[in-house]
Design a protein around this motif. Structure first.
Motif, PDB file in Angstrom:
ATOM      1  N   LEU A  30       1.066  -1.127   0.268  1.00  0.00           N
ATOM      2  CA  LEU A  30      -0.003  -0.411   0.186  1.00  0.00           C
ATOM      3  C   LEU A  30       0.691   0.943   0.241  1.00  0.00           C
ATOM      4  N   VAL A  31       0.912   2.299  -1.319  1.00  0.00           N
ATOM      5  CA  VAL A  31       0.961   3.499  -1.283  1.00  0.00           C
ATOM      6  C   VAL A  31       0.545   4.301  -0.601  1.00  0.00           C
ATOM      7  N   THR A  32       1.433   5.305   0.036  1.00  0.00           N
ATOM      8  CA  THR A  32       0.652   6.951  -0.082  1.00  0.00           C
ATOM      9  C   THR A  32       1.363   7.419   0.436  1.00  0.00           C
ATOM     10  N   ILE A  33       1.078   9.290  -0.085  1.00  0.00           N
ATOM     11  CA  ILE A  33       1.509  10.564  -0.259  1.00  0.00           C
ATOM     12  C   ILE A  33       0.991  11.401   0.629  1.00  0.00           C
ATOM     13  N   GLY A  34       1.676  11.861   1.183  1.00  0.00           N
ATOM     14  CA  GLY A  34       1.316  13.365   2.238  1.00  0.00           C
ATOM     15  C   GLY A  34      -0.170  12.771   3.531  1.00  0.00           C
ATOM     16  N   SER A  35      -0.363  11.269   3.574  1.00  0.00           N
ATOM     17  CA  SER A  35      -1.235  11.165   4.667  1.00  0.00           C
ATOM     18  C   SER A  35      -1.143  11.685   6.025  1.00  0.00           C
ATOM     19  N   PRO A  36      -2.592  12.295   6.540  1.00  0.00           N
ATOM     20  CA  PRO A  36      -1.784  12.070   8.170  1.00  0.00           C
ATOM     21  C   PRO A  36      -1.114  11.032   8.601  1.00  0.00           C
ATOM     22  N   PRO A  37      -0.451  12.473   9.534  1.00  0.00           N
ATOM     23  CA  PRO A  37       0.043  13.095   9.981  1.00  0.00           C
ATOM     24  C   PRO A  37       0.476  13.729   8.732  1.00  0.00           C
ATOM     25  N   ASP A  38       1.438  13.994   7.927  1.00  0.00           N
ATOM     26  CA  ASP A  38       2.107  14.127   6.764  1.00  0.00           C
ATOM     27  C   ASP A  38       1.187  15.551   6.561  1.00  0.00           C
ATOM     28  N   ASN A  39       1.017  15.468   5.796  1.00  0.00           N
ATOM     29  CA  ASN A  39      -0.234  17.055   5.054  1.00  0.00           C
ATOM     30  C   ASN A  39       0.534  17.426   4.817  1.00  0.00           C
ATOM     31  N   PHE A  40       1.986  17.169   3.129  1.00  0.00           N
ATOM     32  CA  PHE A  40       2.867  17.528   2.688  1.00  0.00           C
ATOM     33  C   PHE A  40       3.005  18.977   3.764  1.00  0.00           C
ATOM     34  N   ASP A  41       3.209  19.026   5.232  1.00  0.00           N
ATOM     35  CA  ASP A  41       3.868  19.671   5.884  1.00  0.00           C
ATOM     36  C   ASP A  41       5.363  19.822   6.153  1.00  0.00           C
ATOM     37  N   HIS A  42       5.921  18.526   5.426  1.00  0.00           N
ATOM     38  CA  HIS A  42       7.049  18.789   5.621  1.00  0.00           C
ATOM     39  C   HIS A  42       8.424  18.375   4.533  1.00  0.00           C
ATOM     40  N   SER A  43       9.451  18.637   4.802  1.00  0.00           N
ATOM     41  CA  SER A  43      10.558  18.128   3.123  1.00  0.00           C
ATOM     42  C   SER A  43      11.249  16.935   3.850  1.00  0.00           C
ATOM     43  N   PRO A  44      11.340  16.220   2.794  1.00  0.00           N
ATOM     44  CA  PRO A  44      11.425  16.461   1.681  1.00  0.00           C
ATOM     45  C   PRO A  44       9.903  15.496   0.797  1.00  0.00           C
ATOM     46  N   PRO A  45       9.777  16.215  -0.573  1.00  0.00           N
ATOM     47  CA  PRO A  45       9.104  14.445  -1.065  1.00  0.00           C
ATOM     48  C   PRO A  45       9.167  13.338   0.009  1.00  0.00           C
ATOM     49  N   HIS A  46       8.237  12.941  -0.960  1.00  0.00           N
ATOM     50  CA  HIS A  46       8.804  11.627   0.010  1.00  0.00           C
ATOM     51  C   HIS A  46       7.002  10.450  -0.472  1.00  0.00           C
ATOM     52  N   PHE A  47       7.078   9.408  -0.097  1.00  0.00           N
ATOM     53  CA  PHE A  47       5.727   8.425  -0.250  1.00  0.00           C
ATOM     54  C   PHE A  47       6.694   8.025   1.003  1.00  0.00           C
ATOM     55  N   HIS A  48       4.946   6.643   1.094  1.00  0.00           N
ATOM     56  CA  HIS A  48       5.665   5.758   2.511  1.00  0.00           C
ATOM     57  C   HIS A  48       5.030   4.771   2.045  1.00  0.00           C
ATOM     58  N   ALA A  49       4.905   2.803   2.612  1.00  0.00           N
ATOM     59  CA  ALA A  49       4.713   2.258   1.772  1.00  0.00           C
ATOM     60  C   ALA A  49       4.918   1.134   2.963  1.00  0.00           C
ATOM     61  N   GLU A  50       3.508   0.288   3.044  1.00  0.00           N
ATOM     62  CA  GLU A  50       2.825  -0.586   3.791  1.00  0.00           C
ATOM     63  C   GLU A  50       3.184  -1.670   4.020  1.00  0.00           C
ATOM     64  N   TYR A  51       3.443  -3.050   3.819  1.00  0.00           N
ATOM     65  CA  TYR A  51       2.966  -4.634   3.445  1.00  0.00           C
ATOM     66  C   TYR A  51       3.314  -4.851   4.648  1.00  0.00           C
ATOM     67  N   GLY A  52       1.888  -5.666   5.435  1.00  0.00           N
ATOM     68  CA  GLY A  52       2.406  -6.461   6.881  1.00  0.00           C
ATOM     69  C   GLY A  52       2.323  -5.150   7.736  1.00  0.00           C
ATOM     70  N   GLU A  53       3.049  -6.009   8.382  1.00  0.00           N
ATOM     71  CA  GLU A  53       3.031  -4.595   9.724  1.00  0.00           C
ATOM     72  C   GLU A  53       4.927  -4.032   9.269  1.00  0.00           C
ATOM     73  N   TYR A  54       4.964  -4.015   8.205  1.00  0.00           N
ATOM     74  CA  TYR A  54       6.719  -3.279   7.712  1.00  0.00           C
ATOM     75  C   TYR A  54       6.379  -2.278   7.075  1.00  0.00           C
ATOM     76  N   GLU A  55       7.152  -0.951   7.694  1.00  0.00           N
ATOM     77  CA  GLU A  55       6.841   0.602   6.892  1.00  0.00           C
ATOM     78  C   GLU A  55       8.399   1.347   5.914  1.00  0.00           C
ATOM     79  N   ILE A  56       7.960   1.620   5.237  1.00  0.00           N
ATOM     80  CA  ILE A  56       9.440   2.218   4.986  1.00  0.00           C
ATOM     81  C   ILE A  56       8.559   3.945   4.082  1.00  0.00           C
ATOM     82  N   THR A  57       9.629   3.804   4.203  1.00  0.00           N
ATOM     83  CA  THR A  57       9.587   6.197   4.560  1.00  0.00           C
ATOM     84  C   THR A  57      10.074   5.845   2.347  1.00  0.00           C
ATOM     85  N   VAL A  58      10.329   6.370   1.362  1.00  0.00           N
ATOM     86  CA  VAL A  58      11.732   6.664   0.316  1.00  0.00           C
ATOM     87  C   VAL A  58      11.076   7.921   0.007  1.00  0.00           C
TER      88      VAL A  58
END
Length: 108
Positions: A30-58
């Motif tokens: 599952l990929v999200t961009i700017g999801s709460p609590p992010d809401n694009f209020d901080h840099s650099p531009p990034h996305f989150h990815a979730e896989y089961g209990e794992y999560e990364i920010t790219v």
């Protein structure tokens, strides 16, 4: 099966949560961009990815990964990122302007 339920859940999330991209790799990431609590209020531009209990920010510009993912899922995620980096950045900019995001196709 489980993947059908996951896709149905993501479809529902896309209706109620515009920050969830309508993208999912065959391995169920599952990929999200700017999801709460992010809401694009901080840099650099990034996305989150979730896989089961794992999560990364790219980080979109350079692909720097923070967090932990299983090796195969990380490989799929980075391949998807490399194919769609421009579209991910465009979606980040759309989010900053509070515009709806465009879908990005999953890995085939």
């Amino acid at each position: 099966g489980g993947s059908t339920r996951l896709i149905e859940a993501i479809t529902l999330l896309n209706i109620t949560a515009p920050w969830v991209l309508p993208s999912i790799t065959p391995s169920g990431i599952l990929v999200t961009i700017g999801s709460p609590p992010d809401n694009f209020d901080h840099s650099p531009p990034h996305f989150h990815a979730e896989y089961g209990e794992y999560e990364i920010t790219v980080t979109i510009h350079d692909g720097v990964v923070e967090g932990k993912f299983p090796r195969r899922a990380l490989s799929a995620m980075l391949e998807w990122y490399s194919l769609h980096r421009d579209a991910l950045f465009e979606n980040w900019q759309r989010g900053e302007r509070r515009e709806p995001m465009k879908g990005i196709p999953p890995l085939e």
